[in-house]
Design an enzyme around this catalytic site. Structure first.
Site, PDB file in Angstrom:
ATOM      1  N   HIS A 111       0.829  -1.216   0.000  1.00 15.85           N
ATOM      2  CA  HIS A 111       0.000   0.000   0.000  1.00 15.85           C
ATOM      3  C   HIS A 111       0.855   1.255   0.000  1.00 15.85           C
ATOM      4  CE1 HIS A 111       1.020  -0.528   4.256  1.00 15.85           C
ATOM      5  NE2 HIS A 111       0.778   0.752   4.430  1.00 15.85           N
ATOM      6  N   ASP A 113       0.340   5.003   1.881  1.00 14.45           N
ATOM      7  CA  ASP A 113      -0.438   5.376   3.068  1.00 14.45           C
ATOM      8  C   ASP A 113      -1.615   6.311   2.738  1.00 14.45           C
ATOM      9  OD1 ASP A 113       1.090   3.887   4.853  1.00 14.45           O
ATOM     10  OD2 ASP A 113       2.496   5.528   5.222  1.00 14.45           O
ATOM     11  N   HIS A 269       4.692   0.212   0.381  1.00 17.42           N
ATOM     12  CA  HIS A 269       5.440  -0.589   1.352  1.00 17.42           C
ATOM     13  C   HIS A 269       4.584  -1.724   1.891  1.00 17.42           C
ATOM     14  CE1 HIS A 269       3.570   2.813   3.437  1.00 17.42           C
ATOM     15  NE2 HIS A 269       3.434   2.010   4.481  1.00 17.42           N
ATOM     16  N   ARG A 284       4.380   6.291  13.836  1.00 16.59           N
ATOM     17  CA  ARG A 284       4.478   7.007  12.565  1.00 16.59           C
ATOM     18  C   ARG A 284       3.906   8.410  12.679  1.00 16.59           C
ATOM     19  NH1 ARG A 284       0.634   4.750   7.919  1.00 16.59           N
ATOM     20  NH2 ARG A 284      -0.698   6.486   8.518  1.00 16.59           N
TER      21      ARG A 284
HETATM   22  O1  LIG Z   1       5.005  -1.751  10.426  1.00 21.28           O
HETATM   23  C1  LIG Z   1       5.686  -1.271   9.516  1.00 21.28           C
HETATM   24  O2  LIG Z   1       6.883  -1.526   9.372  1.00 21.28           O
HETATM   25  C2  LIG Z   1       5.057  -0.336   8.525  1.00 21.28           C
HETATM   26  C3  LIG Z   1       3.631  -0.116   8.834  1.00 21.28           C
HETATM   27  C4  LIG Z   1       2.987   0.829   7.866  1.00 21.28           C
HETATM   28  O3  LIG Z   1       2.417   0.443   6.894  1.00 21.28           O
HETATM   29  C5  LIG Z   1       3.104   2.263   8.126  1.00 21.28           C
HETATM   30  O4  LIG Z   1       3.693   2.659   9.133  1.00 21.28           O
HETATM   31  O5  LIG Z   1       2.608   3.045   7.304  1.00 21.28           O
HETATM   32 FE   LIG Z   2       1.761   2.092   5.730  1.00 21.48          FE
END
Ligand SMILES: O=C(O)CCC(=O)C(=O)O
Ligand SMILES: [Fe+2]
Length: 318
Positions: A111, A113, A269, A284
């Site tokens: 995806h 974000d 990612h 995040r």
């Molecule tokens: O858990 C992760 O390494 C990435 C998770 C994710 O998709 C994000 O933080 O946007």
């Molecule tokens: Fe993500």
């Protein structure tokens, strides 16, 4: 005296900062060494990081244990306005989204974000808080390189397509039944989709800073505008398979205190869910983005129902 001295220094020395950059793969990803991230970085250091991000699409920084929530936010604010996740509540008193493996926070599908928002985030900054002894790596893919790898006639088709993205995408399509039965996952999903948010984006967006063309796809895509879901699925598979070809990716083995920054306009990612019941926590911040436009200049469209949008606005004020 100072006039004489400065005339001997190359003009650009005052404005450019050389970063110690170690590329991690052939088409995406670089580690930046020797930088202590904070909200008070020298402008030339920040500028160099920004230029490196536009080039490499995802940057990694080891050893940033000094960052707490507030300092991660302060660093994030150098990039622009911090936007909380539209439906998942932020960590108390912050704009941070926490993904905790014990509460369903396992983003194991490809995806970009928050693409169900019309002006989805330009940049995401992720900090590793608790990392399992093995597993739990994250993989990024370069959606500019993916576009460039398409044959010309497929590029020409993609340039004209538009896709509907929603936060109610088909989670079950890529999850095993065991994942879905898990109580935490169910609760996370209920919160995530408590209001239906939708946007239509060009499948190919022109990057507002680099002018590069990138594919805007990923798991929030529901279908292509003007196509049946059946045909959409086939066409999307062709395009998405170019995004996550392994040659087009970089994989990061996390250590606690690492920070990853990605250009959310040029990447997808995938957080690999291979660590069982070990604990994993990442936090995040996302930076406000602008409304994408396609090759023909046509902008993305907000498809969220006005009543839902009004409720969102009221909630933001409250
Ligand atoms: O858990 C992760 O390494 C990435 C998770 C994710 O998709 C994000 O933080 O946007
Ligand atoms: Fe993500």
């Amino acid at each position: 005296m100072s006039a004489m001295l400065s005339s001997t220094i190359p003009a650009q020395a005052a404005h450019h900062h050389e970063l110690d950059i170690v590329r991690q793969a052939g088409h995406i990803g670089a580690e930046v060494r020797g930088v202590r991230l904070s909200g008070s970085l020298q402008p030339e250091v920040f500028g160099a990081i920004k230029a490196a991000l536009l080039k490499h699409k995802v940057l990694f920084f080891r050893g940033q244990q000094h960052l707490d929530d507030a300092q991660q936010e302060a660093f994030g604010r150098l990039w622009g306005e911090l936007v909380p996740h539209p439906t998942v509540p932020s960590r108390d008193g912050t704009r941070l989204l926490e993904l905790d493996s014990r509460h369903g926070g396992r983003a194991n599908s490809w995806h970009t974000d928050v693409t169900f928002e019309v002006a989805y985030p330009q940049v995401s900054i992720l900090r590793a808080v608790v990392i399992p002894a093995y597993g739990g790596d994250t993989v990024w893919a370069n959606t500019v390189a993916a576009y460039e790898s398409l044959p010309d006639d497929v590029k020409a088709l993609a340039d004209r397509l538009r896709a509907i993205h929603g936060n109610d995408y088909d989670y079950a399509a890529t999850r095993s039944p065991a994942d879905l039965d898990e109580e935490g996952t169910k609760r996370y999903r209920d919160v995530f989709t408590r209001r239906l948010l939708e946007a239509e984006h060009p499948v190919v967006r022109v990057h507002p800073e680099t002018g590069e063309r990138s594919l805007v796809l990923g798991h929030f895509v529901k279908r292509l505008a003007g196509h049946s879901t059946h045909d959409s699925g086939h066409l999307l598979n062709v395009l998405q398979s170019h995004v996550h070809r392994l040659e087009n990716t970089v994989r990061w083995r996390w250590a606690q205190g690492d920070v990853a920054i990605w250009d959310n306009r040029a990447t997808q990612h995938y957080a690999i869910n291979d660590y069982g019941d070990q604990h994993r926590v990442v936090r995040r911040v996302t930076i406000a983005g602008d409304v994408p436009y396609g090759v023909d200049g046509a902008k993305s469209v907000d498809l969220t129902a006005p009543a839902v949008r009004a409720a969102e606005a009221a909630r933001a004020v409250a």
